[in-house]
Design a protein around this motif. Structure first.
Motif, PDB file in Angstrom:
ATOM      1  N   UNK A   1       2.277  11.151  -7.957  1.00 54.30           N
ATOM      2  CA  UNK A   1       2.913   9.892  -7.543  1.00 54.30           C
ATOM      3  C   UNK A   1       4.000  10.145  -6.498  1.00 54.30           C
ATOM      4  N   UNK A   2       4.755  11.230  -6.667  1.00 54.54           N
ATOM      5  CA  UNK A   2       5.772  11.582  -5.664  1.00 54.54           C
ATOM      6  C   UNK A   2       5.103  11.863  -4.325  1.00 54.54           C
ATOM      7  N   UNK A   3       3.999  12.615  -4.359  1.00 54.60           N
ATOM      8  CA  UNK A   3       3.280  12.950  -3.126  1.00 54.60           C
ATOM      9  C   UNK A   3       2.720  11.700  -2.457  1.00 54.60           C
ATOM     10  N   UNK A   4       2.237  10.763  -3.272  1.00 56.84           N
ATOM     11  CA  UNK A   4       1.688   9.521  -2.718  1.00 56.84           C
ATOM     12  C   UNK A   4       2.778   8.700  -2.042  1.00 56.84           C
ATOM     13  N   UNK A   5       3.960   8.638  -2.646  1.00 55.79           N
ATOM     14  CA  UNK A   5       5.079   7.913  -2.036  1.00 55.79           C
ATOM     15  C   UNK A   5       5.500   8.582  -0.724  1.00 55.79           C
ATOM     16  N   UNK A   6       5.507   9.895  -0.707  1.00 57.90           N
ATOM     17  CA  UNK A   6       5.866  10.626   0.507  1.00 57.90           C
ATOM     18  C   UNK A   6       4.849  10.342   1.613  1.00 57.90           C
ATOM     19  N   UNK A   7       3.569  10.392   1.282  1.00 56.71           N
ATOM     20  CA  UNK A   7       2.513  10.130   2.265  1.00 56.71           C
ATOM     21  C   UNK A   7       2.626   8.712   2.815  1.00 56.71           C
ATOM     22  N   UNK A   8       2.863   7.743   1.937  1.00 59.56           N
ATOM     23  CA  UNK A   8       2.970   6.350   2.372  1.00 59.56           C
ATOM     24  C   UNK A   8       4.176   6.147   3.282  1.00 59.56           C
ATOM     25  N   UNK A   9       5.274   6.849   3.000  1.00 58.37           N
ATOM     26  CA  UNK A   9       6.501   6.662   3.775  1.00 58.37           C
ATOM     27  C   UNK A   9       6.471   7.399   5.102  1.00 58.37           C
ATOM     28  N   UNK A  10       5.876   8.588   5.133  1.00 62.52           N
ATOM     29  CA  UNK A  10       6.015   9.438   6.315  1.00 62.52           C
ATOM     30  C   UNK A  10       4.693   9.874   6.948  1.00 62.52           C
TER      31      UNK A  10
END
Length: 316
Positions: free
Chosen positions: A297-306
């Motif tokens: 989930x952390x990785x998904x948020x990072x991908x979506x943001x950056x």
């Protein structure tokens, strides 16, 4: 090899004022200040800078070591650390004291007024960095004054790179003491208010202070953060949260991101971006330790943001 997190363990009593402090604190009447805030929402949370930072590091897959002091009332916190799988080798009980406690009132603008009882935290100097084995990286977060100064010196003497994070403890130190801490630290983190106070106390500009460490990180809430390193400034945008619930512990989540990134060998932009993601995740939850995203989930948020993969440089 572990990350050593030196700082406070505390209970946070968090209250929400359903108005804005500025409507009740009149600047022209500050010399006779006598205000009361009705706080219908109240809860008790597990907190403290060391506890919060270690909690988020654990979410990221690290096995941090906490170095802190607690009082006679620490049993519920110790039970929680055990459930989370966080080691307590260097969590010292100080008989005859209370565990540090913060009483935090937050208004609708996310401003905070905090009263803090240090309790066992005043004895943090009893803990020594050299007692922790296999440490590759550390942080000196807000704690007892003598403990912070001692841990700064001990990290430096051991040759262990560390972040100096004076936080709300910054007013306890003189300008000379702060400059000495910066001289010994590899990195420094402050928020925008603390950055101004650091400049006032030392008499130096932010650029001059940044030249004393490998990196100086200034967090600016919803305006993102700035990382001063190698004579340049890296601007890290904030990440849009799902909702804004409680800012308590956001700075600690951010610092956990920095520590994880440094341990993984990330560049400063990636470190800052991960830290920003974790701050956004935290602010959507009450307290400093109630966010519980998986690594995916952390990785998904990072991908979506950056727009880039987070773990491409790590062994996932």
């Amino acid at each position: 090899m572990s990350i050593l997190v030196c700082g406070s363990i505390a209970y946070d009593t968090i209250m929400v004022f359903h108005d804005r402090f500025r409507h009740h604190i009149l600047p022209e009447q500050i010399h006779i200040l006598n205000v009361a805030f009705l706080v219908p929402d109240l809860r008790r949370e597990f907190g403290g800078c060391a506890g919060n930072i270690a909690y988020t590091l654990k979410l990221l897959g690290e096995e941090p070591l906490i170095m802190a002091t607690v009082g006679d009332d620490a049993a519920p916190y110790r039970e929680r650390l055990a459930r989370l799988g966080l080691r307590q080798d260097h969590v010292r009980h100080v008989p005859g004291t209370y565990t540090a406690q913060a009483f935090i009132t937050t208004d609708l603008d996310d401003n905070q007024i905090t009263a803090f009882h240090p309790g066992a935290m005043n004895h943090s100097h009893l803990n020594k960095v050299e007692e922790a084995v296999g440490v590759r990286l550390g942080i000196v977060a807000p704690d007892g004054r003598e403990g912070m100064l001692g841990h700064v010196a001990q990290f430096a003497e051991a040759g262990i790179p560390f972040i100096f994070d004076p936080g709300q403890g910054l007013p306890m130190f003189s300008g000379e003491e702060l400059l000495e801490c910066l001289q010994r630290a590899r990195y420094c983190t402050v928020n925008d208010y603390e950055a101004r106070l650091l400049c006032e106390k030392t008499g130096l500009t932010l650029d001059a202070l940044a030249r004393r460490v490998d990196a100086l990180v200034v967090t600016r809430g919803a305006e993102g953060s700035q990382i001063y390193t190698d004579g340049c400034r890296i601007d890290i945008p904030s990440v849009r949260p799902d909702r804004v619930v409680d800012p308590t512990g956001c700075g600690d989540a951010y610092r956990a991101g920095l520590l994880y990134g440094l341990a993984q060998g990330y560049d400063w932009q990636r470190c800052g971006r991960l830290a920003a993601v974790l701050g956004a995740i935290k602010i959507a939850h009450r307290g400093g330790q109630n966010h519980a995203p998986s690594r995916a989930e952390i990785a998904a948020r990072y991908l979506a943001a950056f727009g880039e993969e987070l773990w491409q440089q790590a062994n996932d």
